[in-house]
Scaffold this motif. Sequence first.
Motif, short mmCIF file in Angstrom:
data_model
loop_
_atom_site.label_atom_id
_atom_site.label_comp_id
_atom_site.label_asym_id
_atom_site.label_seq_id
_atom_site.Cartn_x
_atom_site.Cartn_y
_atom_site.Cartn_z
N LEU A 145 10.21 2.23 -2.91
CA LEU A 145 10.41 1.72 -1.54
C LEU A 145 10.57 0.20 -1.58
O LEU A 145 9.74 -0.52 -2.14
CB LEU A 145 9.24 2.07 -0.60
N ARG B 187 1.39 8.54 -0.19
CA ARG B 187 2.23 9.60 -0.72
C ARG B 187 2.90 9.22 -2.05
O ARG B 187 2.88 9.99 -3.01
CB ARG B 187 3.34 9.97 0.29
N ARG C 122 8.17 15.46 -1.93
CA ARG C 122 8.23 14.19 -2.66
C ARG C 122 7.82 14.42 -4.11
O ARG C 122 8.40 13.85 -5.04
CB ARG C 122 7.28 13.16 -2.01
N VAL D 54 0.83 -1.21 0.00
CA VAL D 54 0.00 0.00 0.00
C VAL D 54 0.87 1.26 0.00
O VAL D 54 2.04 1.22 0.37
CB VAL D 54 -0.95 0.04 1.22
N SER D 55 0.26 2.36 -0.40
CA SER D 55 0.96 3.65 -0.42
C SER D 55 -0.07 4.77 -0.53
O SER D 55 -1.09 4.61 -1.22
CB SER D 55 1.89 3.73 -1.63
N GLN E 209 12.20 9.13 -1.16
CA GLN E 209 11.92 9.83 0.09
C GLN E 209 13.09 10.76 0.45
O GLN E 209 12.90 11.93 0.80
CB GLN E 209 11.71 8.79 1.21
#
Length: 300
Positions: free
Chosen positions: A124, A53, A287, A50-51, A132
């Motif tokens: 990520l 941002r 970001r 999940v995300s 990030q």
Amino acid sequence: MKHFLSIKDCTRADILDLLNTADQLKYEHKNNIPHKLLEGKTLGMIFDEVSTRTRVSFEVGMYQLGGNAMFLPTEALQINKGEPVADTARVLSRFLDAVMIRTPSQAALEEYASHSDIPVINGLTDEWHPCQVIGDLMTIREYKISFRGLKIAYIGSGNNVANSLISACAKLGIQISMACPEGFFPADDVIKLGLDSNTLTLTSDPKAAIDGADVVYTGIWHTLSEKYDAAARAKIFEGYTLNSELLSLASPDALVLHCLPATRGEEISADVLEAHSKMIFDQTENRLHAQKAILASLVK
Ligand code: CP
């Protein structure tokens, strides 16, 4: 750079170029100056986790650059039914102009990249969070004007953000003092990079790490949640909550950063987060600008 897989792969010049481009793109966006650098280009965004941002900032970033972004959750791809990574990478290379991937395994990301003819961006993994940290450095420079003479303190888990910060500080010559509990230190090769460049001080004493710091950074402990419940986390990280007492040891005008999402009462107290929310949400916004710079630099 062909791909953007970790900060360790970047040179000092790569990082500074990205930061300068990000500043320029932010200026153009804020002043309604068109910057459609990726007109007609499409980014695929493969998400194995999940995300909030990362997904939204990449999608909006591509739109602002004149291109498109396509959300590709792994459960909707044939890879989920066993199609080889190598085939998926070669197929998507025929349709897309770049791919961003969020997946726990850095090895899987690197395997994908080795078969990809188009740029691959790390959105990520368990080991790295390079997007990030480009946004974080942009925020530090915005608030502190220069990296020269700064001391960054990082308080928390030696995770993907910690690895990325240490590596960036080593490349840029920034002092970073990191406090992690015993057994939760960053990766060995990353520690070596920091120590060899004389930029890293590693401790398990948060008070020592934060003493006189110009920038104080913390982040979620929840990457541990699969193995440790909240009670166990509280025991492991006792004394690591960034509350007003701990923060009082930093420089009075310290910049407080948090990569979000935040768990109030764990890595940061609610009052410290709210008192520094302008900085923290500026960090989040950056970001967007940082990733636009990464896209503009990679996609041809
Ligand atoms: N900080 C960060 O990467 O946030 P998301 O998990 O919401 O993308």
